[in-house]
Design a protein around this motif. Structure first.
Motif, PDB file in Angstrom:
ATOM      1  N   ASN A 166      45.611  24.895  47.531  1.00 28.26           N
ATOM      2  CA  ASN A 166      46.262  23.775  48.219  1.00 28.26           C
ATOM      3  C   ASN A 166      45.494  23.272  49.433  1.00 28.26           C
ATOM      4  O   ASN A 166      45.928  22.316  50.081  1.00 28.26           O
ATOM      5  N   LEU A 167      44.376  23.925  49.734  1.00 27.16           N
ATOM      6  CA  LEU A 167      43.620  23.547  50.924  1.00 27.16           C
ATOM      7  C   LEU A 167      43.223  22.068  50.943  1.00 27.16           C
ATOM      8  O   LEU A 167      43.366  21.403  51.987  1.00 27.16           O
TER       9      LEU A 167
ATOM     10  N   THR B 299      48.113  29.081  57.128  1.00 29.36           N
ATOM     11  CA  THR B 299      48.544  30.217  56.317  1.00 29.36           C
ATOM     12  C   THR B 299      47.404  31.215  56.116  1.00 29.36           C
ATOM     13  O   THR B 299      47.588  32.432  56.266  1.00 29.36           O
TER      14      THR B 299
ATOM     15  N   LYS C  85      46.914  20.089  51.257  1.00 26.31           N
ATOM     16  CA  LYS C  85      47.662  20.337  52.495  1.00 26.31           C
ATOM     17  C   LYS C  85      46.769  21.141  53.437  1.00 26.31           C
ATOM     18  O   LYS C  85      46.987  22.335  53.667  1.00 26.31           O
TER      19      LYS C  85
ATOM     20  N   ARG D  73      48.517  23.020  56.781  1.00 27.58           N
ATOM     21  CA  ARG D  73      49.431  24.107  56.417  1.00 27.58           C
ATOM     22  C   ARG D  73      48.677  25.247  55.734  1.00 27.58           C
ATOM     23  O   ARG D  73      48.904  26.422  56.040  1.00 27.58           O
ATOM     24  N   SER D  74      47.763  24.911  54.818  1.00 27.79           N
ATOM     25  CA  SER D  74      47.014  25.936  54.088  1.00 27.79           C
ATOM     26  C   SER D  74      46.083  26.706  55.017  1.00 27.79           C
ATOM     27  O   SER D  74      45.971  27.937  54.924  1.00 27.79           O
TER      28      SER D  74
ATOM     29  N   SER E 277      47.217  29.268  48.597  1.00 27.45           N
ATOM     30  CA  SER E 277      46.785  28.621  49.838  1.00 27.45           C
ATOM     31  C   SER E 277      45.388  28.033  49.689  1.00 27.45           C
ATOM     32  O   SER E 277      45.106  26.928  50.183  1.00 27.45           O
TER      33      SER E 277
ATOM     34  N   TRP F 234      56.307  26.361  58.459  1.00 31.49           N
ATOM     35  CA  TRP F 234      55.150  26.608  57.597  1.00 31.49           C
ATOM     36  C   TRP F 234      54.892  28.108  57.429  1.00 31.49           C
ATOM     37  O   TRP F 234      54.202  28.535  56.495  1.00 31.49           O
TER      38      TRP F 234
END
Length: 331
Positions: A287-288, A298, A291, A294-295, A284, A137
């Motif tokens: 996409n929160l 990041t 995902k 992962r977001s 990011s 990731w």
């Protein structure tokens, strides 16, 4: 034109990486290119030296491998300088002890130097070799934290500097006894992380390009894989690595900027910063909801790295100016 003789310099300091070092040796003895030698420089660990010496003596390919112990100034820069001193190659290549070379690595290096007389050095991809797939990731923009290359170019081209994990130079780069600056570079931090100025590869490239008028080539076919251990993705390790990167780049900017009018000293870092703010962070955040884990990782990692690098940069600039003023007063 005859195949140039290549010296591959590898430094190692810890039994923790002994298995990795053997994997690297296997990748080197499997090279399609045969006109080479390997200079292994061991420091700190007499056990590693004796184990490796015993291992090499039991294999027929050991005639291509020469083993030395660095009992002088410790550190990656010093060990590599010793390796250069002991080498015989027209071309001198460097690879980390926890990396592995592709079978065509040396052949591609030789081909690049034959084809392009305008280069004094080259580098290629150092691709992440994750200890566990769940670590992947990690954003490519921050691959420099884990000693791999961020945001790889898609084609050949001249770049500012080579990456120490995977680089090679013509012997003339080390003429007149010049080598890597021993004030820079890792001193063997291991799992604790680095607590010193980094960037001996960057400083060396800037210096030799300025002196020779030649270039550093990025060649995507010159590939290695670099191991990424779990501990390298821990927040504390990341923060320390980012801090010293920022500190070092501030010193570079202050010292080298005076010699080059500041042109290009931090050009790659500024480009990467734009990519982070204009692409990585917005994507990011978007996409929160889709995902979340992962977001979130990041975003938190980005804030950690930017904050640590920024603080290191501020401290580095203050330190460089203080030293400069002190030297002027004592002159």
């Amino acid at each position: 034109m005859a195949d140039p003789f290549i010296s591959v310099v590898v430094s190692a300091y810890s039994m923790e990486r002994y298995t990795d070092l053997l994997s690297l040796i296997d990748s080197l003895k499997s090279q399609a290119y045969t006109n080479f030698e390997v200079i292994l420089v061991i420091e700190k660990s007499s056990q590693l030296f004796s184990n490796l010496n015993r291992c090499l003596s039991q294999h027929p390919y050991s005639r291509n491998f020469k083993l030395f112990f660095n009992d002088g100034l410790p550190g990656l820069a010093s060990a590599r300088n010793l390796g250069v001193e002991k080498s015989q190659g027209e071309i001198i290549a460097f690879i980390d002890d926890d990396a592995a070379a592709s079978p065509e690595w040396l052949g591609c290096i030789a081909c690049c130097f034959r084809e392009d007389k305008k280069i004094i050095g080259l580098t290629g991809p150092a691709l992440p070799w994750w200890e566990h797939p769940g670590l992947s990731w990690f954003p490519a923009e921050f691959n420099w934290v884990i000693s791999t290359m961020p945001c790889l170019p898609r084609s050949r081209g001249y770049i500012r500097n080579a990456w120490g994990t995977n680089m090679a130079f013509r012997r003339q780069a080390f003429s007149n006894g010049q080598g890597f600056d021993t004030e820079l570079g890792a001193k063997g931090g291991g799992k604790k992380g680095k607590s010193e100025l980094v960037g001996e590869d960057t400083e060396f490239c800037l210096r030799i390009c300025r002196q020779s008028g030649l270039n550093i080539l990025y060649a995507p076919e010159v590939k290695v894989m670099h191991r990424v251990y779990r501990y390298r993705l821990k927040p504390g390790f990341i923060a320390k690595r980012a801090y010293w990167e920022g500190y070092t780049k501030a010193v570079f900017k202050y010292r080298l900027g005076k010699e080059t009018s500041g042109a290009g000293v931090l050009s790659e870092e500024l480009g990467l910063l734009r990519r982070i703010f204009l692409r990585l962070l917005p994507l990011s955040l978007l996409n929160l909801p889709l995902k979340p884990r992962r977001s979130a990782l990041t975003i938190l990692t980005t804030l950690n790295i930017l904050g640590s690098t920024g603080w290191g940069y501020i401290r580095g600039m203050a330190s460089a100016r203080f030293i400069s003023v002190k030297e002027a007063v004592n002159a």
